[in-house]
Design a protein around this motif. Structure first.
Motif, PDB file in Angstrom:
ATOM      1  N   SER A 130       0.836  -1.193   0.000  1.00  0.00           N
ATOM      2  CA  SER A 130       0.000   0.000   0.000  1.00  0.00           C
ATOM      3  C   SER A 130       0.868   1.239   0.000  1.00  0.00           C
ATOM      4  CB  SER A 130      -0.948   0.003   1.197  1.00  0.00           C
ATOM      5  OG  SER A 130      -0.227   0.264   2.378  1.00  0.00           O
ATOM      6  N   LEU A 131       0.276   2.288  -0.539  1.00  0.00           N
ATOM      7  CA  LEU A 131       0.943   3.584  -0.649  1.00  0.00           C
ATOM      8  C   LEU A 131      -0.079   4.609  -0.199  1.00  0.00           C
ATOM      9  CD1 LEU A 131       2.947   5.693  -1.743  1.00  0.00           C
ATOM     10  CD2 LEU A 131       2.110   5.207  -4.025  1.00  0.00           C
ATOM     11  N   GLU A 132       0.213   5.279   0.905  1.00  0.00           N
ATOM     12  CA  GLU A 132      -0.748   6.256   1.447  1.00  0.00           C
ATOM     13  C   GLU A 132      -0.075   7.617   1.549  1.00  0.00           C
ATOM     14  OE1 GLU A 132      -3.744   5.148   2.026  1.00  0.00           O
ATOM     15  OE2 GLU A 132      -3.372   2.987   2.090  1.00  0.00           O
ATOM     16  N   ALA A 133      -0.901   8.577   1.916  1.00  0.00           N
ATOM     17  CA  ALA A 133      -0.379   9.938   2.080  1.00  0.00           C
ATOM     18  C   ALA A 133       0.780   9.918   3.071  1.00  0.00           C
ATOM     19  CB  ALA A 133      -1.477  10.860   2.564  1.00  0.00           C
ATOM     20  N   GLY A 134       1.707  10.819   2.882  1.00  0.00           N
ATOM     21  CA  GLY A 134       2.890  10.870   3.759  1.00  0.00           C
ATOM     22  C   GLY A 134       4.133  11.291   3.019  1.00  0.00           C
ATOM     23  N   PRO A 135       4.563  10.516   2.028  1.00  0.00           N
ATOM     24  CA  PRO A 135       4.055   9.199   1.630  1.00  0.00           C
ATOM     25  C   PRO A 135       4.515   8.101   2.593  1.00  0.00           C
ATOM     26  CG  PRO A 135       5.830   9.934   0.144  1.00  0.00           C
ATOM     27  CD  PRO A 135       5.640  10.996   1.162  1.00  0.00           C
ATOM     28  N   THR A 136       3.603   7.168   2.857  1.00  0.00           N
ATOM     29  CA  THR A 136       3.975   6.007   3.659  1.00  0.00           C
ATOM     30  C   THR A 136       3.724   4.753   2.842  1.00  0.00           C
ATOM     31  OG1 THR A 136       1.784   6.032   4.638  1.00  0.00           O
ATOM     32  CG2 THR A 136       3.532   7.008   5.936  1.00  0.00           C
ATOM     33  N   LEU A 137       4.622   3.795   3.037  1.00  0.00           N
ATOM     34  CA  LEU A 137       4.563   2.569   2.258  1.00  0.00           C
ATOM     35  C   LEU A 137       4.510   1.374   3.186  1.00  0.00           C
ATOM     36  CD1 LEU A 137       7.541   3.337  -0.149  1.00  0.00           C
ATOM     37  CD2 LEU A 137       5.137   3.305  -0.794  1.00  0.00           C
ATOM     38  N   HIS A 138       3.684   0.395   2.810  1.00  0.00           N
ATOM     39  CA  HIS A 138       3.728  -0.901   3.488  1.00  0.00           C
ATOM     40  C   HIS A 138       4.342  -1.890   2.507  1.00  0.00           C
ATOM     41  CE1 HIS A 138       1.352  -4.518   5.353  1.00  0.00           C
ATOM     42  NE2 HIS A 138       2.652  -4.641   5.464  1.00  0.00           N
ATOM     43  N   LEU A 139       5.450  -2.474   2.913  1.00  0.00           N
ATOM     44  CA  LEU A 139       6.168  -3.420   2.061  1.00  0.00           C
ATOM     45  C   LEU A 139       6.131  -4.801   2.687  1.00  0.00           C
ATOM     46  CD1 LEU A 139       7.410  -0.710   1.064  1.00  0.00           C
ATOM     47  CD2 LEU A 139       9.627  -1.830   1.071  1.00  0.00           C
ATOM     48  N   LEU A 140       6.137  -5.800   1.825  1.00  0.00           N
ATOM     49  CA  LEU A 140       6.342  -7.154   2.308  1.00  0.00           C
ATOM     50  C   LEU A 140       7.581  -7.695   1.609  1.00  0.00           C
ATOM     51  CD1 LEU A 140       5.253  -9.380   4.104  1.00  0.00           C
ATOM     52  CD2 LEU A 140       4.091 -10.305   2.109  1.00  0.00           C
ATOM     53  N   SER A 141       8.595  -7.994   2.385  1.00  0.00           N
ATOM     54  CA  SER A 141       9.864  -8.399   1.806  1.00  0.00           C
ATOM     55  C   SER A 141      10.179  -9.822   2.233  1.00  0.00           C
ATOM     56  CB  SER A 141      10.946  -7.430   2.293  1.00  0.00           C
ATOM     57  OG  SER A 141      12.171  -8.103   2.449  1.00  0.00           O
ATOM     58  N   ALA A 142      10.619 -10.628   1.266  1.00  0.00           N
ATOM     59  CA  ALA A 142      10.948 -12.012   1.608  1.00  0.00           C
ATOM     60  C   ALA A 142      12.026 -12.039   2.678  1.00  0.00           C
ATOM     61  CB  ALA A 142      11.411 -12.766   0.363  1.00  0.00           C
ATOM     62  N   GLU A 143      12.930 -11.063   2.621  1.00  0.00           N
ATOM     63  CA  GLU A 143      14.023 -11.072   3.588  1.00  0.00           C
ATOM     64  C   GLU A 143      13.678 -10.391   4.902  1.00  0.00           C
ATOM     65  OE1 GLU A 143      18.788 -10.327   3.726  1.00  0.00           O
ATOM     66  OE2 GLU A 143      17.680 -10.300   1.848  1.00  0.00           O
ATOM     67  N   HIS A 144      12.987  -9.243   4.811  1.00  0.00           N
ATOM     68  CA  HIS A 144      12.783  -8.444   6.019  1.00  0.00           C
ATOM     69  C   HIS A 144      11.369  -8.502   6.574  1.00  0.00           C
ATOM     70  CE1 HIS A 144      16.695  -6.791   5.012  1.00  0.00           C
ATOM     71  NE2 HIS A 144      16.235  -6.407   3.838  1.00  0.00           N
ATOM     72  N   GLY A 145      10.474  -9.183   5.900  1.00  0.00           N
ATOM     73  CA  GLY A 145       9.102  -9.266   6.403  1.00  0.00           C
ATOM     74  C   GLY A 145       8.322  -7.984   6.158  1.00  0.00           C
ATOM     75  N   ASN A 146       7.400  -7.669   7.051  1.00  0.00           N
ATOM     76  CA  ASN A 146       6.558  -6.475   6.913  1.00  0.00           C
ATOM     77  C   ASN A 146       7.343  -5.224   7.297  1.00  0.00           C
ATOM     78  OD1 ASN A 146       3.494  -7.220   6.460  1.00  0.00           O
ATOM     79  ND2 ASN A 146       4.418  -8.813   7.741  1.00  0.00           N
ATOM     80  N   LEU A 147       7.319  -4.243   6.420  1.00  0.00           N
ATOM     81  CA  LEU A 147       8.052  -3.002   6.668  1.00  0.00           C
ATOM     82  C   LEU A 147       7.145  -1.821   6.404  1.00  0.00           C
ATOM     83  CD1 LEU A 147      11.310  -3.765   4.655  1.00  0.00           C
ATOM     84  CD2 LEU A 147      11.106  -3.690   7.140  1.00  0.00           C
ATOM     85  N   HIS A 148       7.265  -0.808   7.230  1.00  0.00           N
ATOM     86  CA  HIS A 148       6.542   0.437   6.991  1.00  0.00           C
ATOM     87  C   HIS A 148       7.575   1.532   6.825  1.00  0.00           C
ATOM     88  CE1 HIS A 148       2.625  -1.360   7.873  1.00  0.00           C
ATOM     89  NE2 HIS A 148       3.350  -2.149   8.656  1.00  0.00           N
ATOM     90  N   LEU A 149       7.601   2.151   5.653  1.00  0.00           N
ATOM     91  CA  LEU A 149       8.610   3.167   5.362  1.00  0.00           C
ATOM     92  C   LEU A 149       7.945   4.517   5.186  1.00  0.00           C
ATOM     93  CD1 LEU A 149      10.886   1.390   2.716  1.00  0.00           C
ATOM     94  CD2 LEU A 149      10.986   1.268   5.207  1.00  0.00           C
ATOM     95  N   ARG A 150       8.720   5.552   5.502  1.00  0.00           N
ATOM     96  CA  ARG A 150       8.211   6.891   5.277  1.00  0.00           C
ATOM     97  C   ARG A 150       9.285   7.727   4.594  1.00  0.00           C
ATOM     98  NH1 ARG A 150       4.186  10.910   8.360  1.00  0.00           N
ATOM     99  NH2 ARG A 150       4.443  12.364   6.675  1.00  0.00           N
ATOM    100  N   PRO A 151       9.491   7.478   3.295  1.00  0.00           N
ATOM    101  CA  PRO A 151      10.509   8.234   2.565  1.00  0.00           C
ATOM    102  C   PRO A 151      10.021   9.656   2.305  1.00  0.00           C
ATOM    103  CG  PRO A 151       9.297   6.841   1.059  1.00  0.00           C
ATOM    104  CD  PRO A 151       8.757   6.555   2.427  1.00  0.00           C
ATOM    105  N   ARG A 152      10.941  10.500   1.843  1.00  0.00           N
ATOM    106  CA  ARG A 152      10.520  11.885   1.527  1.00  0.00           C
ATOM    107  C   ARG A 152       9.821  11.942   0.176  1.00  0.00           C
ATOM    108  NH1 ARG A 152      15.612  15.371   2.079  1.00  0.00           N
ATOM    109  NH2 ARG A 152      14.152  17.054   1.600  1.00  0.00           N
ATOM    110  N   ALA A 153      10.204  11.056  -0.715  1.00  0.00           N
ATOM    111  CA  ALA A 153       9.520  11.014  -2.019  1.00  0.00           C
ATOM    112  C   ALA A 153       9.467   9.571  -2.516  1.00  0.00           C
ATOM    113  CB  ALA A 153      10.240  11.890  -3.042  1.00  0.00           C
TER     114      ALA A 153
END
Ligand SMILES: Cc1cc2nc3c(=O)[nH]c(=O)nc-3n(C[C@H](O)[C@H](O)[C@H](O)COP(=O)(O)OP(=O)(O)OC[C@H]3O[C@@H](n4cnc5c(N)ncnc54)[C@H](O)[C@@H]3O)c2cc1C
Ligand SMILES: Cc1cc2nc3c(=O)[nH]c(=O)nc-3n(C[C@H](O)[C@H](O)[C@H](O)COP(=O)(O)OP(=O)(O)OC[C@H]3O[C@@H](n4cnc5c(N)ncnc54)[C@H](O)[C@@H]3O)c2cc1C
Lengths: 455, 407
Positions: free
Chosen positions: B89-112
């Motif tokens: 998912s990609l929501e306002a922020g921007p915030t991202l929900h990632l599912l990674s085979a290596e790292h599992g569930n990740l929530h990122l908040r990059p600047r762009a």
């Protein structure tokens, strides 16, 4: 070399699987025999996935009684099996005064027959429950107890439960002949002969053919095809309940409903066909459904269609279940389970066990059953990948992107005691390739995984 | 896990995403490229035929060679690529929900974020093609290419190709690798949609092309057994074991929904700098619309990546005073859909599609009933790109909604 059993259940549709599960609770040697490579590959794979209460089946019939019982048992037993039920309720909607008269009569009949949960509602209620439904509905019966289920996992869960609790299973074994032997029967299959004291014919669409093997001809199969459209998950917010027309004794009409997988489904059509193997969608059928979809929920016109499919109802020359016990011949016919078998299966199973068990001398009930649970494919349920630290990293690697199916889930499905033997069975077990791209992205990889695991 | 907190996340490691990553890195910005597949490269990874990258590299390479070239150009000190990682998912922020085979569930908040998720083909079902549903043999081009690239046996000998786009003719090459003989092509339009020469070559190779023709029925239970076509001279049944549905591309844009998507393209609404409705989120490549060449997608990625770098330096107000550029009569869609005042960023070329064939074609850009620009084209073909010169907007007042239309 003949394998000997007390009970042979012929046909692993939802009905045969439920019956096999029922007998697994007793000290009996039971075998479930399936013609195809995979279970649930006949009438049971193409339906509307609605768990009916029985209220809209002809009152006083065996079908009505068994569907009612099946519905109650499903609600009680499905959660432990991991099977989903979404309590969407249903609206039987009418669009003019003439239909409203029929609707009122139907409501009164339902109450007279003891179905007291259905209530007559007006346009405001309909709008609140189905805000995107086209305007103009004049009334409806709101049935809060109807809901939607997973048609693919249901027969699988029943069969897995049966097998886990001691039932033998033989697939790719079409019964080709049935010969009387002592008090029982010898069934010939390409996988060897099977002897059984009692045979239960649950061959669904092909039940009349299996009847003929034993010399019975009480009914004639009248297969009726039903086509469906499945809308993209983007459409799911448009509908949260089942919307259907007033049924006739032979056709329940085109309904529109959410699916537990998160889509919207429209169908079925009803077409008499000669060949029970004629599983074909037609241009007219699909066009009829698309027009109905746009008429019922105009906003659907802006959404993509993900899939089209059809199912074939195991109808017969009479609009009723054809459950025929033959105590003298040790043969029970469970045919004509036409358009309510998914709902009725557990009721039918209990009924059939009641017919057979008094005949069985060693039929002691087992003290305990080994519990069985299948993975839920319901969009509303938590998925294994949501776990922060799954036991297996492959549970975090999505292979089918549209449906979010992981490598770990595919591997787990392949490792089942009843593994899928075909790609389409793997699809039904995991939903891989079932999504909007229909395998554009993942089918090659999924097939490589399948071929690797299947050897 | 240093790379996971990069200031910019690029979603998708196809030509557009990789070019965007390179431009960001060249601008001194750290980038995390997230790719759901097992390896980076995007769709070209599976296309063995030559013809990739020209507009970007001035080379005419195979898909995998182009993908390798793009990867080799990335500075590993600035660009990290995380494969087997899906953006859920990609929501306002921007915030991202990632599912990674290596790292599992990740929530990122990059600047762009740069969205470069590409396209897919519409499958048989979405095209409402009736008939049976055999387990094997009903394919899309993408699936066939992946099967060949991954060494998955196709188990067919005789194929029918549905569609007459460029990509439909690429199937003729892929089919050869798969040991498939193409016995016919069929398309609903009354002409070959790709270059006429492609049709001539196919016919010269003995492949009949049925125009104004649709698929009426598919037979077979396990494998396809036959296909019935309906054309101007009635129906005919062709024995075959494979049918490949080609073209009819749609953006793979599930991370964007509702009002943020242009119903005409199926991709996100963007301005000429690649800015979507979500502040901080840019988009480039075929996710903007189906379908452009890999070189075009890479060029878009490069510009939008540079714009994202510029945005980090000076996070100006997001799309202030941007005006809607609408698709008027005769125009199926316009990309970009918004025009913002100049701000030093690099503009994407404006392109649009005619909704029918026209020869010659006169294109107008109107606002408030006045004409601001006019272009005379020798012809415009249905759903073929019409590139509009950048000066079309030169005199258009900022913030004024405008409309492209054909005569
Ligand atoms: C269009 C449509 C909509 C429906 N909607 C609903 C609904 O919403 N809710 C609901 O409750 N029900 C619904 N149904 C009904 C439901 O799907 C059926 O009643 C049910 O699936 C019947 O199951 P079955 O086990 O009797 O038959 P089947 O699933 O056909 O199983 C019979 C099995 O026997 C096997 N077999 C055949 N011959 C032999 C042989 N010689 N030897 C060994 N095995 C053999 C077959 O391969 C098959 O697997 C719908 C049906 C259709 C078609
Ligand atoms: C069959 C076929 C033949 C073609 N032939 C040619 C040709 O001959 N010449 C030519 O120039 N072009 C050709 N093209 C077009 C070319 O492939 C595209 O122009 C190019 O790939 C577009 O690049 P892109 O980066 O926009 O998207 P893509 O290459 O599609 O890359 C998108 C990437 O994003 C990833 N992704 C998507 N969603 C997510 C998510 N949620 N999380 C993580 N990752 C995600 C995908 O896995 C994919 O790797 C062809 C295309 C096809 C399908």
């Amino acid at each position: 070399m003949t394998d000997a059993y007390d009970i042979a259940v012929v046909g692993a549709g939802v009905v045969g699987c439920a019956i096999a599960r029922e007998f697994s609770r007793y000290e009996l040697r039971t075998i479930l025999i399936e013609a195809r490579s995979d279970l649930g590959d006949g009438a049971s794979k193409g339906n509307s996935a609605i768990l009916s209460t029985g209220a809209d089946t002809p009152s006083g019939t065996l079908e009505c009684r068994l569907v009612t019982r099946g519905h109650a048992r499903y609600l009680a037993e499905a959660p432990a099996l991991g099977l989903p039920f979404l309590a969407t309720g249903s609206l039987t909607v009418v669009w003019n005064e003439e239909e409203l008269v029929r609707l009122r009569a139907m409501h009164d009949e339902m109450h007279a027959a003891g179905f007291r949960t259905g209530e007559l509602v007006g346009p405001d209620f309909i709008r609140a429950k189905a805000p995107h439904l086209a305007p103009g509905a004049v009334g409806a019966i709101w049935e809060p107890e109807e809901g939607i289920v997973d048609p693919f996992s249901t027969p699988y869960a029943y069969a897995l439960d049966a097998v886990t609790n001691g039932v033998a299973y033989r697939a790719s074994a079409p019964v080709a002949s049935a010969t009387r032997h002592g008090g029982g029967w010898i069934l010939d299959t390409p996988q060897g002969a099977i002897s059984a004291d009692i045979v239960i014919n649950c061959a669904g669409l092909w039940a009349d053919r299996v009847e003929a093997l034993a010399g019975y001809a009480d009914f004639v199969g009248r297969p009726r095809r039903g086509q469906f459209l499945v809308y993209d998950k983007s459409a799911r917010p448009l509908l949260d309940t089942i919307v259907k027309p007033v049924p006739s004794p032979t056709y329940r009409g085109i309904l529109i409903a959410p699916t537990v997988f998160g889509n919207i489904l429209v169908g079925p059509t009803a077409e008499e066909i000669d060949d029970p193997d004629d599983w074909r969608t037609t241009r007219e059928g699909l066009a009829t459904l698309e027009a109905a979809a746009h008429r019922l929920i105009p906003a659907l016109a802006r959404h993509e269609i993900t899939a089209t499919y059809c199912g074939v109802r195991p109808g017969t020359d009479r609009p009723e279940y054809r459950i025929i016990p033959r105590p003298d011949a040790n043969w029970v016919t469970v045919g004509g389970i036409r358009s309510t078998g998914l709902s009725g299966a557990l009721g039918i199973a209990e009924h059939v066990a009641g017919l057979v068990l008094p005949e069985m001398k060693r039929a002691a009930r087992k003290a305990r059953a080994v519990p069985v649970r299948v993975p839920s494919l319901c969009a509303a349920d938590a998925r294994p990948w949501q776990a922060m630290m799954p036991a297996d990293r492959a549970m975090h690697e999505i292979v089918c992107h549209c449906e979010g199916v992981t490598l770990g889930e595919i591997r787990a499905a392949m490792a089942s005691p009843l593994p899928p033997r075909s790609l389409k069975a793997l699809k039904r077990r995991t939903r891989a390739m079932f999504g909007r791209c229909q395998g554009f992205h993942c089918a090659a990889r999924v097939q490589a995984i399948f071929d690797g695991a299947a050897g | 896990m240093k790379q996971l907190d990069a200031p910019v996340v690029v979603i998708g490691a196809g030509p557009a995403g990789l070019a965007a990553a390179k431009a960001l890195a060249d601008g001194g910005v750290g980038v995390l490229v997230v790719e759901r597949d097992e390896a980076p490269g995007g769709l070209p990874r599976f296309c063995r035929h030559p013809g990739f990258g020209w507009a970007y590299t001035r080379r005419f390479e195979s898909g995998p060679a182009f993908a390798r070239r793009m990867l080799a150009a990335l500075d590993p000190a600035r660009v990290a690529i995380e494969t087997r990682t899906s953006v859920l998912s990609l929501e306002a922020g921007p915030t991202l929900h990632l599912l990674s085979a290596e790292h599992g569930n990740l929530h990122l908040r990059p600047r762009a974020v740069v969205l470069a998720t590409g396209i897919r083909e519409r499958p048989r079902s979405a095209r409402l093609v009736p008939g049976r549903r055999p387990e094997r043999g009903v394919l899309t081009t993408g699936q066939l290419q992946q099967m060949v690239a991954r060494g998955v046996p196709v188990r067919g000998r005789r194929a029918i190709v549905v569609g007459t786009e460029h990509v439909s003719f690429s199937v003729l090459l892929t089919a050869r690798h798969a040991g498939l003989k193409v016995v016919a092509m069929a398309g609903p339009e009354d002409r070959v949609m790709s270059h006429a020469a492609a049709g001539l070559l196919a016919r010269a190779a003995g492949i009949p092309i049925h125009l104004s023709t649709t698929v009426e029925d598919i037979e077979g239970s396990v494998h396809v057994e036959a296909v019935t076509l309906r054309g101007p001279d009635g129906t005919h049944r062709i024995a075959c074991d494979t049918v490949v549905f080609t073209g009819d591309f749609v953006p793979d844009c599930t991370l964007f929904r509702g009002d943020d998507v242009d119903p005409a393209t199926g991709g996100p609404l963007v301005d000429q700098f690649g800015r979507t409705n979500l502040p901080g989120v840019f988009a480039a490549g075929n996710v903007l619309r189906a379908v452009e060449t890999s070189g075009w997608a890479a060029n878009e990625g490069a510009r939008v990546g540079a714009n994202a770098a510029a945005y980090l330096d000076a996070p100006a107000a997001w799309r202030e005073n941007a005006a809607r550029i609408a698709a008027g009569p005769g125009v199926a869609y316009v990309v970009p859909q918004f025009h913002a005042p100049a701000n030093g960023m690099a503009a994407l070329p404006v392109s649009l599609r005619a909704d029918r064939d026209m020869r010659p074609a006169r294109l107008h850009l109107d606002a408030d009933g006045a004409e601001y620009w006019r272009g005379n084209l020798p012809s415009a073909r249905r759903l073929r790109r019409v590139a509009v010169e950048a000066d079309a907007f030169a005199t258009l007042p900022a913030g004024r909604p405008a409309e492209f239309r054909f005569d």
